[in-house]
Enzyme design. Structure first.
Site, mmCIF file in Angstrom:
data_model
loop_
_atom_site.group_PDB
_atom_site.id
_atom_site.type_symbol
_atom_site.label_atom_id
_atom_site.label_comp_id
_atom_site.label_asym_id
_atom_site.label_seq_id
_atom_site.Cartn_x
_atom_site.Cartn_y
_atom_site.Cartn_z
ATOM 1 N N ASP A 21 0.830 -1.208 0.000
ATOM 2 C CA ASP A 21 0.000 0.000 0.000
ATOM 3 C C ASP A 21 0.866 1.259 0.000
ATOM 4 O OD1 ASP A 21 -2.324 1.455 0.004
ATOM 5 O OD2 ASP A 21 -2.664 1.306 2.166
ATOM 6 N N ARG A 34 -0.305 8.899 -9.934
ATOM 7 C CA ARG A 34 -0.327 7.692 -9.100
ATOM 8 C C ARG A 34 0.405 6.507 -9.749
ATOM 9 N NH1 ARG A 34 -3.809 7.179 -5.197
ATOM 10 N NH2 ARG A 34 -4.153 5.001 -5.753
ATOM 11 N N ASN A 69 -10.567 -2.570 -6.290
ATOM 12 C CA ASN A 69 -9.726 -1.703 -7.132
ATOM 13 C C ASN A 69 -10.316 -1.479 -8.543
ATOM 14 O OD1 ASN A 69 -6.501 -2.845 -5.802
ATOM 15 N ND2 ASN A 69 -7.780 -1.121 -5.193
HETATM 16 C C1 FPP Z 1 -1.683 0.065 -3.475
HETATM 17 O O1 FPP Z 1 -1.271 1.416 -3.451
HETATM 18 C C2 FPP Z 1 -1.132 -0.650 -4.621
HETATM 19 C C3 FPP Z 1 -1.845 -1.217 -5.637
HETATM 20 C C4 FPP Z 1 -3.310 -1.173 -5.713
HETATM 21 C C5 FPP Z 1 -1.197 -1.872 -6.783
HETATM 22 C C6 FPP Z 1 0.039 -2.677 -6.489
HETATM 23 C C7 FPP Z 1 0.745 -2.904 -7.771
HETATM 24 C C8 FPP Z 1 2.070 -2.904 -7.963
HETATM 25 C C9 FPP Z 1 3.061 -2.740 -6.889
HETATM 26 C C10 FPP Z 1 2.608 -3.032 -9.350
HETATM 27 C C11 FPP Z 1 2.780 -4.370 -9.952
HETATM 28 C C12 FPP Z 1 2.751 -5.522 -9.061
HETATM 29 C C13 FPP Z 1 3.080 -6.794 -9.386
HETATM 30 C C14 FPP Z 1 2.885 -7.844 -8.388
HETATM 31 C C15 FPP Z 1 3.587 -7.208 -10.696
HETATM 32 P P1 FPP Z 1 -2.376 2.545 -3.581
HETATM 33 O O2 FPP Z 1 -2.533 2.895 -5.017
HETATM 34 O O3 FPP Z 1 -3.626 2.108 -2.906
HETATM 35 O O4 FPP Z 1 -1.706 3.725 -2.800
HETATM 36 P P2 FPP Z 1 -2.443 4.856 -1.914
HETATM 37 O O5 FPP Z 1 -3.105 4.145 -0.773
HETATM 38 O O6 FPP Z 1 -1.333 5.728 -1.490
HETATM 39 O O7 FPP Z 1 -3.427 5.540 -2.813
#
Ligand code: FPP
Length: 247
Positions: A21, A34, A69
């Site tokens: 996260d 983002r 998501n």
């Molecule tokens: C949460 O941060 C992250 C995600 C929803 C996506 C995770 C994806 C990756 C790290 C990229 C690729 C992964 C793999 C396994 C190939 P957020 O967007 O919710 O952050 P925030 O809470 O600060 O808005």
């Protein structure tokens, strides 16, 4: 003594699950969109997978995309799906080099065709690796998984395949998408949020929870070591008393 040396190799968690996260906030802090954070999150995925495999962790589950998501702005969802395809394609070599098998849990039928295809190919190509399994939770949510399991059990009861008297914890576990994977012993969440966010609710009944304020794109091998060192300081009682735990 390095952080890594402080880890007791005989008391490693066999399965670590991570809620990655903070990608969005990390990017915003830098005045970037983002998706910039998601892209940098890939480096953290690589570092974490390598560190876990080097240590001898058997299973690493990463919450990469939740059912919820899908409700994000269309452009972000599209960018994330594209990033997944690129990452899986590019990082298959890292998986081979580290003898890591790729697996996925979630409502995979909802993924765009290209993402689904790339994922299935990487799963097939790495199926023979046996050092560690890296499980991507994609289009996954625990309530989706539990509801699906209940539907399947009900339909197997109706078909006479399952006797209602047989329904116990083991049977329920066998209907989960994680059926061949042991429950995580350690669950890590980055970004300073103290939530489980619909992740592995059935499987984390006795997991140790570890929260770090670091945003996911900043997470490195040392951060995984710190989480494991913290895990190793805990006494896991599973409902028993301290005296009952055989040291
Ligand atoms: C949460 O941060 C992250 C995600 C929803 C996506 C995770 C994806 C990756 C790290 C990229 C690729 C992964 C793999 C396994 C190939 P957020 O967007 O919710 O952050 P925030 O809470 O600060 O808005």
């Amino acid at each position: 003594m390095s952080l890594k040396d402080k880890i007791d190799p005989d008391r490693l968690p066999a399965h670590i699950a991570i809620i990655m996260d903070g990608n969005g906030r990390w990017a915003r802090q830098r005045g970037k969109p983002r998706v910039f954070g998601h892209r940098h999150g890939v480096t953290s995925v690589r570092e974490t997978a390598e560190a876990a495999a080097e240590l001898g962790i058997n299973y690493l589950t990463l919450y990469a995309f939740s059912t919820e998501n899908w409700k994000r702005p269309r452009a972000e969802v599209t960018a994330l799906m594209k990033l997944l395809v690129q990452t899986i394609h590019k990082e298959t070599k890292t998986l081979h080099d580290n003898n890591i098998r790729l697996l996925a849990v979630g409502n995979l039928d909802n993924l765009p065709d290209i993402t689904h295809r790339e994922l299935m190919e990487a799963i097939k190509e790495t199926a023979h690796h046996d050092r560690m399994a890296m499980i991507l939770a994609l289009s996954y949510s625990s309530r989706w998984e539990i509801t699906r399991a209940m539907n399947q059990i009900a339909s197997d009861v109706k078909a006479g395949i399952v006797d209602p008297a047989q329904i116990n914890q083991e049977l329920i576990s066998s209907y989960m998408t994680t059926k061949d994977i042991p429950d995580p012993e350690l669950l890590i969440r980055t970004s300073g949020e103290y939530r489980i966010s619909n992740f592995l609710l059935w499987q984390i009944a006795y997991s140790e929870l570890y929260f770090t304020p670091k945003y996911w794109p900043e997470f490195r091998k040392e951060d995984l070591y710190e989480a494991i060192i913290d895990f190793q300081k805990r006494e896991r009682r599973f409902g028993k008393t301290s005296e009952q735990i055989v040291k």
